[in-house]
Design a protein around this motif. Sequence first.
Motif, PDB file in Angstrom:
ATOM      1  N   ALA A  74       0.875  -1.161   0.000  1.00  0.00           N
ATOM      2  CA  ALA A  74       0.000   0.000   0.000  1.00  0.00           C
ATOM      3  C   ALA A  74       0.921   1.221   0.000  1.00  0.00           C
ATOM      4  CB  ALA A  74      -0.895   0.001   1.234  1.00  0.00           C
ATOM      5  N   ASN A  75       0.881   1.974  -1.090  1.00  0.00           N
ATOM      6  CA  ASN A  75       1.678   3.194  -1.247  1.00  0.00           C
ATOM      7  C   ASN A  75       0.765   4.374  -0.943  1.00  0.00           C
ATOM      8  OD1 ASN A  75       4.234   2.195  -3.075  1.00  0.00           O
ATOM      9  ND2 ASN A  75       2.367   1.084  -3.599  1.00  0.00           N
ATOM     10  N   ILE A  76       0.949   5.021   0.194  1.00  0.00           N
ATOM     11  CA  ILE A  76       0.130   6.185   0.522  1.00  0.00           C
ATOM     12  C   ILE A  76       0.673   7.341  -0.310  1.00  0.00           C
ATOM     13  CG2 ILE A  76      -0.613   7.766   2.332  1.00  0.00           C
ATOM     14  CD1 ILE A  76      -0.347   5.391   4.286  1.00  0.00           C
ATOM     15  N   LEU A  77      -0.103   7.735  -1.320  1.00  0.00           N
ATOM     16  CA  LEU A  77       0.384   8.729  -2.266  1.00  0.00           C
ATOM     17  C   LEU A  77       0.485  10.105  -1.629  1.00  0.00           C
ATOM     18  CD1 LEU A  77      -1.435   7.684  -5.561  1.00  0.00           C
ATOM     19  CD2 LEU A  77       0.823   7.002  -4.713  1.00  0.00           C
ATOM     20  N   SER A  78       1.498  10.851  -2.041  1.00  0.00           N
ATOM     21  CA  SER A  78       1.725  12.202  -1.525  1.00  0.00           C
ATOM     22  C   SER A  78       1.045  13.224  -2.432  1.00  0.00           C
ATOM     23  CB  SER A  78       3.225  12.499  -1.441  1.00  0.00           C
ATOM     24  OG  SER A  78       3.751  12.736  -2.730  1.00  0.00           O
ATOM     25  N   THR A  79       0.961  14.450  -1.954  1.00  0.00           N
ATOM     26  CA  THR A  79       0.335  15.523  -2.732  1.00  0.00           C
ATOM     27  C   THR A  79       1.087  15.802  -4.027  1.00  0.00           C
ATOM     28  OG1 THR A  79       1.547  17.163  -1.424  1.00  0.00           O
ATOM     29  CG2 THR A  79      -0.704  16.659  -0.729  1.00  0.00           C
ATOM     30  N   GLU A  80       2.316  15.325  -4.136  1.00  0.00           N
ATOM     31  CA  GLU A  80       3.107  15.497  -5.358  1.00  0.00           C
ATOM     32  C   GLU A  80       2.829  14.395  -6.384  1.00  0.00           C
ATOM     33  OE1 GLU A  80       5.101  18.236  -5.674  1.00  0.00           O
ATOM     34  OE2 GLU A  80       4.268  18.785  -3.707  1.00  0.00           O
ATOM     35  N   GLN A  81       1.960  13.450  -6.053  1.00  0.00           N
ATOM     36  CA  GLN A  81       1.793  12.261  -6.895  1.00  0.00           C
ATOM     37  C   GLN A  81       0.442  12.152  -7.600  1.00  0.00           C
ATOM     38  OE1 GLN A  81       3.161   9.378  -3.832  1.00  0.00           O
ATOM     39  NE2 GLN A  81       4.645   8.823  -5.423  1.00  0.00           N
ATOM     40  N   LEU A  82      -0.180  13.270  -7.869  1.00  0.00           N
ATOM     41  CA  LEU A  82      -1.432  13.219  -8.609  1.00  0.00           C
ATOM     42  C   LEU A  82      -1.261  12.543  -9.972  1.00  0.00           C
ATOM     43  CD1 LEU A  82      -4.419  13.785  -8.661  1.00  0.00           C
ATOM     44  CD2 LEU A  82      -3.911  16.122  -9.401  1.00  0.00           C
ATOM     45  N   PRO A  83      -0.161  12.782 -10.705  1.00  0.00           N
ATOM     46  CA  PRO A  83       0.017  12.053 -11.970  1.00  0.00           C
ATOM     47  C   PRO A  83       0.098  10.530 -11.783  1.00  0.00           C
ATOM     48  CG  PRO A  83       1.465  13.958 -11.919  1.00  0.00           C
ATOM     49  CD  PRO A  83       0.868  13.816 -10.535  1.00  0.00           C
ATOM     50  N   VAL A  84       0.704  10.075 -10.700  1.00  0.00           N
ATOM     51  CA  VAL A  84       0.773   8.638 -10.411  1.00  0.00           C
ATOM     52  C   VAL A  84      -0.635   8.112 -10.152  1.00  0.00           C
ATOM     53  CG1 VAL A  84       1.582   6.898  -8.757  1.00  0.00           C
ATOM     54  CG2 VAL A  84       3.122   8.726  -9.521  1.00  0.00           C
ATOM     55  N   GLU A 147       3.168  15.173   2.331  1.00  0.00           N
ATOM     56  CA  GLU A 147       1.845  15.033   2.927  1.00  0.00           C
ATOM     57  C   GLU A 147       0.993  14.111   2.073  1.00  0.00           C
ATOM     58  OE1 GLU A 147       0.658  16.483   5.804  1.00  0.00           O
ATOM     59  OE2 GLU A 147       2.705  17.173   6.156  1.00  0.00           O
ATOM     60  N   ALA A 148       0.052  13.428   2.704  1.00  0.00           N
ATOM     61  CA  ALA A 148      -0.823  12.498   1.997  1.00  0.00           C
ATOM     62  C   ALA A 148      -1.803  13.236   1.084  1.00  0.00           C
ATOM     63  CB  ALA A 148      -1.594  11.641   2.994  1.00  0.00           C
ATOM     64  N   LEU A 149      -1.989  12.694  -0.097  1.00  0.00           N
ATOM     65  CA  LEU A 149      -2.980  13.192  -1.051  1.00  0.00           C
ATOM     66  C   LEU A 149      -4.365  12.784  -0.557  1.00  0.00           C
ATOM     67  CD1 LEU A 149      -3.521  14.467  -3.882  1.00  0.00           C
ATOM     68  CD2 LEU A 149      -3.248  12.168  -4.835  1.00  0.00           C
ATOM     69  N   LEU A 150      -5.318  13.719  -0.614  1.00  0.00           N
ATOM     70  CA  LEU A 150      -6.686  13.450  -0.173  1.00  0.00           C
ATOM     71  C   LEU A 150      -7.657  13.596  -1.331  1.00  0.00           C
ATOM     72  CD1 LEU A 150      -6.762  15.410   3.214  1.00  0.00           C
ATOM     73  CD2 LEU A 150      -6.241  12.996   2.835  1.00  0.00           C
ATOM     74  N   PHE A 151      -8.819  12.955  -1.196  1.00  0.00           N
ATOM     75  CA  PHE A 151      -9.888  13.045  -2.188  1.00  0.00           C
ATOM     76  C   PHE A 151     -11.189  13.319  -1.457  1.00  0.00           C
ATOM     77  CE2 PHE A 151     -13.097  11.153  -5.027  1.00  0.00           C
ATOM     78  CZ  PHE A 151     -12.772  11.802  -6.211  1.00  0.00           C
ATOM     79  N   ARG A 152     -11.942  14.315  -1.943  1.00  0.00           N
ATOM     80  CA  ARG A 152     -13.237  14.661  -1.330  1.00  0.00           C
ATOM     81  C   ARG A 152     -14.098  15.359  -2.369  1.00  0.00           C
ATOM     82  NH1 ARG A 152     -15.769  18.975   0.314  1.00  0.00           N
ATOM     83  NH2 ARG A 152     -17.394  18.756   1.866  1.00  0.00           N
TER      84      ARG A 152
END
Length: 171
Positions: A74-84, A147-152
């Motif tokens: 489980a890779n907790i994506l960072s705010t820099e990883q939206l393209p991933v 920081e972790a990327l969030l979705f809402r």
Amino acid sequence: MQNPAVDPAIQRQIFGALPTGVTAITGLTAGGMPRGFVVGTFQSLSLSPPLVTFCVDRSSSTWPTLRSLGRFTANILSTEQLPVCRALARKGDEKFQGIDYEESLLGTPRISGAAAWIDCDVISEVVAGDHFVIIGAIKAVSPGTGEALLFRGGQFGEFNRWPAPVPGGRA
């Protein structure tokens, strides 16, 4: 069976108000090719023993491949990883093209730049409606950076901290 009193669009709207973390579940095929998909349902389940859980749609073409090997990261994506995130949310076998990773001790892909990595063995899978509920036993963890990327509400973002309370209870 669908409950006629629960409109799926309203259910999606209501639960879309809750922010979720964005986690890439990754593994390798039997031939050593990286595979993955994105979930917003990843969470800690138990500290003793250390367990995690996530849900994946039963129509996923990627999960059967990862399930067959019995392990994942489980890779907790960072705010820099939206393209991933966007790459792994697509359909097809080329999702990993251009994504940097290194193998964990379990031999699963740890995506470079993630906020954290959790390497797991699959210990249980339950069919629940249109999803599988997966339980994994944690074998290794490692903090990353960022920081972790969030979705809402159909949008991506990041957590904004409130100022710490002033001693004496005044803000």
